[in-house]
Scaffold this motif. Structure first.
Motif, PDB file in Angstrom:
ATOM      1  N   ALA A  67     -32.244  14.162  -1.662  1.00 21.90           N
ATOM      2  CA  ALA A  67     -32.613  15.458  -1.097  1.00 21.90           C
ATOM      3  C   ALA A  67     -34.129  15.615  -1.044  1.00 21.90           C
ATOM      4  O   ALA A  67     -34.678  16.137  -0.064  1.00 21.90           O
ATOM      5  N   LEU A  86     -21.313  20.297   1.590  1.00 22.31           N
ATOM      6  CA  LEU A  86     -22.755  20.111   1.662  1.00 22.31           C
ATOM      7  C   LEU A  86     -23.372  20.956   2.764  1.00 22.31           C
ATOM      8  O   LEU A  86     -24.502  21.441   2.627  1.00 22.31           O
ATOM      9  N   ALA A 140     -28.423  11.996  -5.910  1.00 24.50           N
ATOM     10  CA  ALA A 140     -28.312  13.136  -4.995  1.00 24.50           C
ATOM     11  C   ALA A 140     -29.620  13.909  -4.902  1.00 24.50           C
ATOM     12  O   ALA A 140     -30.078  14.275  -3.821  1.00 24.50           O
ATOM     13  N   ALA A 159     -26.335  19.740  -4.159  1.00 24.30           N
ATOM     14  CA  ALA A 159     -25.684  18.505  -3.704  1.00 24.30           C
ATOM     15  C   ALA A 159     -25.236  17.658  -4.884  1.00 24.30           C
ATOM     16  O   ALA A 159     -24.183  17.006  -4.831  1.00 24.30           O
ATOM     17  N   ALA A 184     -28.727  19.408   6.034  1.00 25.45           N
ATOM     18  CA  ALA A 184     -27.554  19.002   5.250  1.00 25.45           C
ATOM     19  C   ALA A 184     -26.733  17.950   5.989  1.00 25.45           C
ATOM     20  O   ALA A 184     -26.235  16.994   5.385  1.00 25.45           O
ATOM     21  N   TYR A 232     -28.519  14.804   5.765  1.00 24.49           N
ATOM     22  CA  TYR A 232     -28.364  14.308   4.399  1.00 24.49           C
ATOM     23  C   TYR A 232     -27.053  13.543   4.253  1.00 24.49           C
ATOM     24  O   TYR A 232     -27.009  12.481   3.617  1.00 24.49           O
ATOM     25  N   CYS A 233     -25.988  14.090   4.833  1.00 27.44           N
ATOM     26  CA  CYS A 233     -24.683  13.414   4.765  1.00 27.44           C
ATOM     27  C   CYS A 233     -24.753  12.024   5.382  1.00 27.44           C
ATOM     28  O   CYS A 233     -24.125  11.079   4.890  1.00 27.44           O
TER      29      CYS A 233
END
Length: 254
Positions: free
Chosen positions: A100, A9, A96, A229, A81, A84-85
């Motif tokens: 995002a 990612l 996903a 993603a 990113a 996001y994780c």
């Protein structure tokens, strides 16, 4: 989330940042450059100092602009990113792409829109070089406060959701964020250095272009990264799963 997914990612976030940076560069070149040129013309007409520039205006508006936007896009994409994780599965049951999109919208609001409302960017010839450090410190302070208040609003909304429901909790969290940001804007000092004879149209066009570039950058990142993603986190979409099931069933019949 395991390290393999995080690494994948992160790479895709940086690639999405490049794609979003290219979109932002197009907008900056065709929408932002004209107002900057007008501001430079004003500065040249009102300044007695005309030193030799290290890079020509053409180089600044093409190679220099593209380099700056792409470097920012890559850095922003990598940081987003990683965020996001951390956010996946913690902000609700979103796919996903939806996650995002929400991350991109939150990043635009907290990092760009809120600081813009308090300390909007100024074109050349409208700021005092002696206040550069103060303006920079206040701008980054506003970003930090906005991000922290945004995270606090998300945490508040998640805690209230079980008792008030998702809609009421979201409204309460959003209202709290707006109220807290308003208080911060009131207490932080303002900066007004624009010359009285500076063209208001140029100022307006410059600021509209500035916020428009950021909007395109974050929207482009959300769309591109959401697609990438999804391929990492959801490699077998429902359509492919159904097709595979039908294929296995047909093979069993034959």
């Amino acid at each position: 989330m395991n390290s393999v997914h995080v690494r994948a990612l992160l790479v895709r976030g940086m690639l999405a940042g490049i794609g979003a940076g290219l979109l932002a560069f197009v907008v900056a070149y065709f929408v932002g450059i004209p107002s900057v040129d007008d501001a430079i013309a004003y500065e040249s007409a009102h300044s007695q100092e005309h030193g030799e520039e290290l890079f020509s205006r053409l180089q600044q508006s093409t190679v220099g602009l593209a380099t700056g936007v792409l470097v920012f896009g890559i850095a922003m994409g990598g940081i987003a990113a990683l965020a996001y994780c951390f956010a996946v599965g913690r902000i609700g049951r979103f796919g996903a792409r939806a996650t995002a999109a929400l991350m991109a919208a939150a990043g635009f609001v907290t990092i760009c829109l809120v600081p813009f409302l308090k300390y909007p960017p100024n074109p050349p010839a409208t700021s005092d070089p002696g206040t550069l450090n103060q303006r920079t410190a206040l701008f980054f302070l506003m970003i930090a406060l906005s991000v922290l208040l945004g995270i606090g609003a998300v945490v508040l909304g998640r805690r209230l959701a079980s008792r008030w429901g998702n809609w009421n909790a979201s409204v309460a969290a959003g209202t709290s964020f707006v109220a807290a940001v308003t208080v911060a804007m009131v207490f932080l000092p303002g900066i007004s250095e624009t010359p009285k004879d500076f063209p208001a149209t140029v100022m307006w066009e410059f600021r509209v272009a500035a916020i428009g570039i950021q909007a395109v950058l974050w929207a482009g990142f959300g769309l591109i990264f959401g697609h990438l993603a999804e391929r990492v986190l959801e490699p077998n979409p429902a359509g492919e799963t159904a097709a595979g099931t039908e294929g296995r069933a047909a093979a069993a019949v034959h």
